[in-house]
Every structure is written in C-alpha cells, then in structure tokens.
Design a protein around this motif. Structure first.
Motif, PDB file in Angstrom:
ATOM      1  N   LEU A  90      36.632 -33.978 -10.079  1.00  0.00           N
ATOM      2  CA  LEU A  90      36.845 -34.216  -8.653  1.00  0.00           C
ATOM      3  C   LEU A  90      35.676 -34.988  -8.072  1.00  0.00           C
ATOM      4  O   LEU A  90      34.516 -34.613  -8.252  1.00  0.00           O
ATOM      5  N   GLY A  91      35.973 -36.106  -7.380  1.00  0.00           N
ATOM      6  CA  GLY A  91      34.941 -36.827  -6.649  1.00  0.00           C
ATOM      7  C   GLY A  91      34.688 -38.240  -7.154  1.00  0.00           C
ATOM      8  O   GLY A  91      35.351 -38.737  -8.058  1.00  0.00           O
ATOM      9  N   ASP A  92      33.717 -38.900  -6.525  1.00  0.00           N
ATOM     10  CA  ASP A  92      33.352 -40.278  -6.857  1.00  0.00           C
ATOM     11  C   ASP A  92      32.323 -40.319  -7.981  1.00  0.00           C
ATOM     12  O   ASP A  92      31.383 -39.521  -7.993  1.00  0.00           O
ATOM     13  N   LEU A 109      36.754 -45.841 -19.371  1.00  0.00           N
ATOM     14  CA  LEU A 109      36.675 -45.051 -18.146  1.00  0.00           C
ATOM     15  C   LEU A 109      38.041 -44.918 -17.489  1.00  0.00           C
ATOM     16  O   LEU A 109      38.380 -43.854 -16.949  1.00  0.00           O
ATOM     17  N   ILE A 110      38.830 -45.984 -17.529  1.00  0.00           N
ATOM     18  CA  ILE A 110      40.185 -45.914 -16.966  1.00  0.00           C
ATOM     19  C   ILE A 110      41.033 -44.910 -17.744  1.00  0.00           C
ATOM     20  O   ILE A 110      41.760 -44.103 -17.154  1.00  0.00           O
ATOM     21  N   LEU A 114      42.779 -41.566 -15.931  1.00  0.00           N
ATOM     22  CA  LEU A 114      44.231 -41.493 -15.753  1.00  0.00           C
ATOM     23  C   LEU A 114      44.772 -40.071 -15.553  1.00  0.00           C
ATOM     24  O   LEU A 114      45.550 -39.840 -14.621  1.00  0.00           O
ATOM     25  N   PRO A 115      44.410 -39.086 -16.365  1.00  0.00           N
ATOM     26  CA  PRO A 115      44.959 -37.743 -16.151  1.00  0.00           C
ATOM     27  C   PRO A 115      44.260 -36.960 -15.046  1.00  0.00           C
ATOM     28  O   PRO A 115      44.697 -35.857 -14.714  1.00  0.00           O
ATOM     29  N   HIS A 116      43.196 -37.524 -14.469  1.00  0.00           N
ATOM     30  CA  HIS A 116      42.428 -36.802 -13.450  1.00  0.00           C
ATOM     31  C   HIS A 116      42.536 -37.560 -12.123  1.00  0.00           C
ATOM     32  O   HIS A 116      41.691 -38.387 -11.787  1.00  0.00           O
TER      33      HIS A 116
END
Length: 298
Positions: A90-92, A109-110, A114-116
C-alpha cells in the motif's frame, strides 16, 4: 483554525441534544459546555444555536458547521488510521536511476505492481547528481547510482556492476576496430556519453586518453531508446551499458565489435552500482520487495 476542543464539544452536543447529558459524557460541567459553545460562536462570528428551555435548535450556520465538522472528523480519523498502517502493498514507491537501468528495472516493477492495486510505483530516469539531490530532498526514497557517495545523510549499499559497450553499425561485425577508426566514425552523444567513453578509452586505449575528448560528436539525443538509431543507420558509434544494448528493438543492425590490440581474455569495462537512501529516514515496508527485485536483477 477552529479550536478542536470547542468543535468536539459542539459535535457531541448536537449528537446528544442536551447540555447536561453532554457535560456528563464529556466529563465536564454544564457551564463548561456552555462556555465552549460561546467561545466557538465568538470564533466563527455567528450564533450556532437557539436555546429552547433545557434544549436548543441549531441555526442555519450551526447546521452547516455541524455537517462540515463531521466531515473534518471523519477525515482526521482516516488520516490517523492511514498513518498507523505500514502495509507492504500500500502506498507510493518513488525510485530514481539511470535510463539504462530503468529499461531493465521497469518491466519487473510493473509485473510486481499488477496484483497489488493499492501500490503506486514511480520510476524516474536521471543522471547521478540529480538522483542524489532528489534523495536528499525527499523527492524520491530510493536511488541507484554509479558512484560511491560518501555523505553522512545517505546510506550506501553496493549492488554489483554494469558492463559498458562500444556499439557500432552492423558492418563492423567481423572487423577489428581501433581507436583511430572510432575517432573517424564519431560518436552519438547523450547525457552520459563522455563519461562512458572516457572509461572505455582508459581501459582499452590508455595511451590515447589525451585525444579522447576530441571525439567528433555526430548527433545528440537524451532519449535512451533513440540513442542506437543513428548507430543502426551507420552514422556513428555509441557507448552504453549492456542493459541498454540488450533492449534495442533492432539488434540485427548493430554490433559490439572486437577491438584491435585487446588481449584475449581481457576483462571488459564495467562500473559499480549502488543503492542509496536517506540514512535517518526509515523506509516504509513497501520498499523491501522492490529492493529485493533490484538486488536479484543485479
């Protein structure tokens, strides 16, 4: 700013509807509740309620303030709950690295993101100095640089090495290339080109360092995925990390040539990679999986 204590008393009074009962629930005296409401009215500059015996009716201003106060209260509760949570998904996540490293890192990283769905990943491509400045200014949390930064504010973690390559048009595939041929062909310039070129010359053509800065610059581009296009068309050579060469969309039009005078088995040129972040600024849990991905790729 409205006094939060007076505003809390006002919200509770509207909820309960009775001064005495409000005082009991807030462990106050009834005059104390009345005093809070009076001071709040003085602060906003209008009456918030009309007394009707032991009860009251809200004015139009009181209705509006109560509605807005409930929103503020809810927002504060949400903020406090968010602050208290350090969720790994969760978060940046704000990261900066070189353009060649970004080509390697971003697809991974992508895939991780994807699942989060509540994770946001920002990756900025930048030269070393800007990466360091961005970390120091808290604009990004993680940086990948190619120099050992010895600063009290920064934590430094070695990651590995990135190989540097001379890249030439395909026509040089089976030729031995020397320093003079490279100078005749000229170089595609980019923000890190001279830095990479001088490392190549110092490693392979050490006796030519004095003239290396005079290499003709045939073209300039600061978009990494464009740097090898003039090479593919035969205009010039380029010097790039292996990451960038491997990601070029037209590999059949370029080559990494053999260099004349280089002994068989001589190691290639590489530069170190380091992970940096603020030493006294604790990273959120969400950065650890990203650090793991970076270390695995290195």
């Amino acid at each position: 700013m409205l006094n939060q204590q007076w505003l809390t008393t006002f919200i509770k009074l509207v909820e309960v509807g009775h001064f005495t009962h409000t005082a009991e629930q807030l462990f106050m005296t009834q005059p104390g509740v009345s005093q809070h409401i009076k001071k709040l009215e003085q602060q906003v500059g209008v009456a918030l309620l009309y007394r009707v015996g032991k009860s009251f009716e809200l004015t139009e201003a009181g209705i509006h303030l109560h509605q807005q106060a409930l929103i503020w209260q809810q927002q504060q509760q949400q903020l406090l709950s968010q602050i208290a949570v350090d969720d790994v998904h969760l978060g940046d996540c704000r990261i900066a690295c070189s353009g060649s490293m970004a080509l390697l890192l971003y697809p991974h990283l992508i895939d991780y993101q994807l699942p989060h769905k509540q994770l946001q990943i920002s990756l900025e491509a930048a030269p070393n100095k800007r990466i360091i400045d961005s970390v120091l200014a808290n604009q990004v949390e993680l940086g990948i640089v190619t120099q050992a930064v010895h600063m009290d504010e920064l934590a430094l973690t070695p990651l590995g090495q990135q190989a540097l390559c001379i890249v030439m048009p395909k026509s040089y595939q089976d030729k031995l290339v020397d320093f003079d041929q490279l100078m005749m062909l000229g170089m595609v310039s980019h923000p890190d080109a001279m830095h990479y070129w001088l490392q190549i010359v110092g490693h392979y053509f050490n006796d030519k360092q004095a003239g290396a800065q005079q290499v003709p610059l045939r073209s300039y581009v600061n978009q990494l995925h464009q740097i090898l296009l003039p090479v593919a068309k035969g205009l010039a050579f380029a010097v790039l990390p292996q990451f960038a060469v491997d990601s070029f969309v037209k590999p059949q039009h370029i080559c990494v040539p053999k260099l004349a005078g280089v002994k068989e088995g001589k190691e290639g040129v590489s530069e170190p990679l380091f992970l940096i972040h603020k030493k006294h600024r604790q990273l959120a849990l969400r950065y650890q999986p990203i650090i793991d991905i970076i270390k695995q790729l290195m």
